[in-house]
Design an enzyme around this catalytic site. Structure first.
Site, mmCIF file in Angstrom:
data_model
loop_
_atom_site.group_PDB
_atom_site.id
_atom_site.type_symbol
_atom_site.label_atom_id
_atom_site.label_comp_id
_atom_site.label_asym_id
_atom_site.label_seq_id
_atom_site.Cartn_x
_atom_site.Cartn_y
_atom_site.Cartn_z
ATOM 1 N N ASN A 1 10.360 2.510 87.229
ATOM 2 C CA ASN A 1 9.043 3.125 87.228
ATOM 3 C C ASN A 1 8.856 3.953 88.491
ATOM 4 O OD1 ASN A 1 5.956 3.183 87.808
ATOM 5 N ND2 ASN A 1 6.118 2.606 85.665
ATOM 6 N N LYS B 1 16.174 3.110 83.908
ATOM 7 C CA LYS B 1 14.881 3.617 84.327
ATOM 8 C C LYS B 1 14.215 2.676 85.332
ATOM 9 C CE LYS B 1 10.183 4.589 82.962
ATOM 10 N NZ LYS B 1 9.142 4.566 81.933
ATOM 11 N N PRO C 1 9.347 -5.282 80.554
ATOM 12 C CA PRO C 1 9.351 -4.392 81.721
ATOM 13 C C PRO C 1 9.489 -2.932 81.306
ATOM 14 C CG PRO C 1 11.499 -5.420 81.461
ATOM 15 C CD PRO C 1 10.594 -6.073 80.449
ATOM 16 N N ASP C 2 9.077 -2.043 82.198
ATOM 17 C CA ASP C 2 9.095 -0.608 81.917
ATOM 18 C C ASP C 2 10.464 -0.019 82.254
ATOM 19 O OD1 ASP C 2 8.207 1.952 81.281
ATOM 20 O OD2 ASP C 2 7.450 2.324 83.311
ATOM 21 N N ILE C 3 11.477 -0.446 81.492
ATOM 22 C CA ILE C 3 12.845 0.051 81.696
ATOM 23 C C ILE C 3 13.432 0.506 80.353
ATOM 24 C CG2 ILE C 3 13.350 -1.240 83.812
ATOM 25 C CD1 ILE C 3 14.728 -3.363 82.094
#
Length: 331
Positions: free
Chosen positions: A162, A160, A98-100
């Site tokens: 997105n 974070k 995931p985009d974290i």
């Protein structure tokens, strides 16, 4: 064309050091460029008043695609990409994460190296929040050594999320003074004058409005020393972006502005340039295209029980093995 006078400091000449010669007969290959020359490429393009077109890459192979891409537009002009973007989202996606910020800087820089090895175009690096200022110092130094032209860091804190989630998830903005300190730490760390730090404004994403975005933009440039700003929006209508840029340009005519028309993709490059944007990033389209193409190919193989049916939609085997020059053929 808009002149960016402050960008021109320490720059001599007008040639942009991003040679794009490709050897199509024996496979695609970057012509070769020194890290320092590549690093200076972005400032030189800005100083020349060029509207910079950037595309996301997430591997050496996608960088070859970015290098090869050419198109003739209806007015007869040829278009190609001027720079590449190393995206946090796509760097996470190719690893199935995931985009974290699950992919660390070491892993991200390996992707950067893979790209720079096969592509001569200058690069902008997506630095997420930049981390703590003490860590940001070392990130800037590392990217400079690799020859990356710029980093973009966003003014958020905490885990974070997105930006395209918008207000669906809590978007916590960093304290302005804290973020300015981080920018100053990065500027102090850099060795060259050519490297650039852009402050990414998340106020519109967080639903805090244009006034908050303006306040932060002024602080990050005037107090923090950022070289430019990125204004971000998840709205499909580009009017929010147009309004901000037009207002900001009246007060800051020379500060470079980056836009990322992922959701407001009805806006053309000409329209974005007209209102005052300098850099346009197509931030994730290549990896999104690859997913659908690969899934369709896999489904067709399963359906047919063989691979013959996909031949017309995929790269021929011979072209695949000659796409990248292995330097083994006799000269």
């Amino acid at each position: 064309m808009r002149a960016l006078s402050y960008v021109a400091r320490s720059l001599g000449g007008s040639a942009v050091p991003c040679r794009q010669q490709l050897r199509f007969a024996g496979g695609a290959a970057a012509s070769g460029i020194r890290p320092g020359d590549r690093l200076a490429g972005m400032r030189k393009m800005l100083a020349a008043g060029k509207f910079i077109r950037v595309v996301e890459v997430h591997s050496g192979f996608s960088a070859i695609v970015a290098d090869r891409a050419r198109a003739v537009r209806p007015d007869g002009t040829e278009a190609s990409f001027d720079m590449v973007w190393s995206s946090s989202l796509t760097s996470s996606s190719i690893k199935g994460k995931p985009d974290i910020e699950t992919v660390d800087t070491t892993e991200r820089c390996q992707i950067v190296e893979d790209v720079l090895e096969v592509c001569d175009k200058p690069m902008i690096y997506d630095g997420d929040t930049g981390g703590e200022k003490e860590i940001f110092h070392f990130t800037v130094r590392r990217l400079e050594r690799l020859g990356v032209s710029a980093i973009v860091i966003e003014d958020k804190r905490g885990l974070k999320q997105n930006s395209l989630f918008g207000t669906e998830r809590a978007q916590q903005l960093e304290d302005i003074d804290v973020f300015c300190d981080k920018i100053r730490a990065g500027k102090k760390a850099q060795v060259t004058e050519e490297f650039m730090i852009f402050a990414r404004l998340e106020a519109l994403i967080a639903g805090l409005g244009e006034d908050e975005a303006m306040k932060r933009a002024h602080a990050y440039v005037r107090q923090g020393g950022a070289d430019g700003i990125m204004i971000h929006s998840k709205e499909k209508d580009p009017s929010q972006i147009f309004s901000f840029i037009e207002r900001y340009r009246k007060e800051e005519p020379n500060v470079p502005i980056v836009v990322v028309p992922t959701t407001y993709n009805s806006a053309t490059e000409a329209e974005l340039e007209k209102v005052g944007a300098n850099i346009c990033i197509y931030a994730n389209q290549l990896i999104r295209a690859s997913y659908l193409a690969m899934l369709d190919t896999a489904n067709q193989i399963l359906k047919a029980g063989r691979s013959k049916e996909v031949d017309g939609k995929i790269l021929p085997t011979k072209e695949m093995i000659t796409l990248i020059d292995d330097n083994s053929s006799s000269k």
